[in-house]
Design an enzyme around this catalytic site. Sequence first.
Site, mmCIF file in Angstrom:
data_model
loop_
_atom_site.group_PDB
_atom_site.id
_atom_site.type_symbol
_atom_site.label_atom_id
_atom_site.label_comp_id
_atom_site.label_asym_id
_atom_site.label_seq_id
_atom_site.Cartn_x
_atom_site.Cartn_y
_atom_site.Cartn_z
ATOM 1 N N LYS A 61 2.968 4.104 -5.379
ATOM 2 C CA LYS A 61 2.447 5.429 -5.034
ATOM 3 C C LYS A 61 3.558 6.463 -5.019
ATOM 4 O O LYS A 61 3.293 7.665 -5.139
ATOM 5 C CB LYS A 61 1.743 5.394 -3.672
ATOM 6 C CG LYS A 61 0.432 4.622 -3.666
ATOM 7 C CD LYS A 61 -0.241 4.729 -2.298
ATOM 8 C CE LYS A 61 -1.535 3.927 -2.241
ATOM 9 N NZ LYS A 61 -1.317 2.461 -2.255
ATOM 10 N N HIS B 85 -1.618 8.538 -4.829
ATOM 11 C CA HIS B 85 -2.668 7.739 -4.196
ATOM 12 C C HIS B 85 -4.020 8.165 -4.752
ATOM 13 O O HIS B 85 -4.561 9.204 -4.366
ATOM 14 C CB HIS B 85 -2.605 7.944 -2.681
ATOM 15 C CG HIS B 85 -3.491 7.040 -1.892
ATOM 16 N ND1 HIS B 85 -4.398 6.192 -2.473
ATOM 17 C CD2 HIS B 85 -3.628 6.861 -0.543
ATOM 18 C CE1 HIS B 85 -5.031 5.516 -1.532
ATOM 19 N NE2 HIS B 85 -4.585 5.907 -0.359
ATOM 20 N N HIS C 20 0.859 -1.184 0.000
ATOM 21 C CA HIS C 20 0.000 0.000 0.000
ATOM 22 C C HIS C 20 0.897 1.236 0.000
ATOM 23 O O HIS C 20 0.696 2.148 -0.788
ATOM 24 C CB HIS C 20 -0.920 -0.013 1.208
ATOM 25 C CG HIS C 20 -1.892 1.125 1.235
ATOM 26 N ND1 HIS C 20 -2.923 1.230 0.323
ATOM 27 C CD2 HIS C 20 -1.994 2.203 2.045
ATOM 28 C CE1 HIS C 20 -3.617 2.324 0.588
ATOM 29 N NE2 HIS C 20 -3.077 2.938 1.614
ATOM 30 N N GLU D 5 2.049 -1.622 7.898
ATOM 31 C CA GLU D 5 2.115 -2.738 6.967
ATOM 32 C C GLU D 5 3.460 -3.451 6.997
ATOM 33 O O GLU D 5 3.530 -4.648 6.702
ATOM 34 C CB GLU D 5 1.708 -2.336 5.554
ATOM 35 C CG GLU D 5 2.565 -1.388 4.811
ATOM 36 C CD GLU D 5 2.066 -1.235 3.362
ATOM 37 O OE1 GLU D 5 1.606 -2.232 2.764
ATOM 38 O OE2 GLU D 5 2.133 -0.114 2.851
#
Length: 422
Positions: free
Chosen positions: A344, A349, A312, A323
């Site tokens: 990203k 994002h 992510h 994460e």
Amino acid sequence: MHRRLNRRVAITGMGIRAPGSLGKDAFWELLSAGQTATRRITFFDPSPYRSQVAAEVDFDAQAEGLSPREIRRMDRATQFAVVCAREAMADSGLGESVAAHRVGVSLGSAVAAATSLEREYLVLSDSGKRWTMSPDQLSPQMYDYMVPSVMPAEVAWVVGAEGPVAMVSDGCTSGLDSVGHGVALIREGSADVVVAGAADTPITPIVVASFDAIKATTTYNDVPSEASRPFDGTRNGFVLAEGAAMFVLEELTAAQRRGAHIYAEVGGFATRCNAYHMTGLKTDGREMAEAIRVALDMARLNADAVDYVNAHGSGTKQNDRHETAAFKRSLGEHAYRTPVSSIKSMVGHSLGAIGSVEIAASLLAMENQAVPPTANLHSADPECDLDYVPVHAREHRVDTVLTVGSGFGGFQSAMVLTRAAA
């Protein structure tokens, strides 16, 4: 006669519109070169805002083949979704061989028609000067902007889907969850083909102001290309973006019979919620780790089968640490041997769309046997001590990808993509 439980699911078509690129080839070229598409916001004057940078898509609806009527009727996000769906169907080579009632659509978005809703509000209120608004000034398309289900309906009309059609809106995991829902429809026998993915175009003053208010976005405005810094010790928030990616999902054996190009099999998918805080994350990453564990179990794979983790990697301190802990918790020692990266850092994002955009990146990593880098990673955070593939892409065997998402509200999702056996 069609129903057969637990059918395997292949991805056979892809369409993508992302910052700095139009189409899958340009998208992979940008990622593999480690280029960033972040720039100072051009859609409006960003000077009053705390965060003034974003990753915008150079999208020309007319050049993309949309008619003037379609352009007026559809919000920008819907335009993205429709264009990508058309591209994905063409890429799949599926044609009209599947009965319309066996074709479904699963579309994800976090803020849906935010672009058009804000534009129409400004018109109706004379840029906020009037409390009383005349219905005479109301756009005839306002219903389309107000009801999110219009987005998958438009896609269904384009691809001729008369089966299950759904809108999935789980914030920043919408792009993973919509594809996961499409996979479930095929596995359970409710559809043979599903066009699935996500689109979001949130670069509007109200969305920018909303993230300013909670200090979630970056303040590195002076050098936009260096603003998104996932896992870097100097990161201070994410870069807002827009984009879309759509896929054709179909039952694996049917795809093999017709000789389709198969990007990957969706081995497993799972989603969890932390039931904890709207924006906060627990430091142990337990909920994301549980989603990863279940996705791997569904794929019948051990942790050491994962060749690459598409993170992510939003560039907020709590997410990157959360994460990192989740990867260690779910993959064990293998987490330290597995390349991890965040795209990203290059394309920003795009909220509900990013999960699908990251699926596209994962498929292309498998196609090209290379891991895209984490751009702008120069000063590692000691608490983020995994192999985050800094700055430059890396040639690497990629047969199994774990791609994950984390969203406000506590949503945590994971998908396992595997190379389909010949």
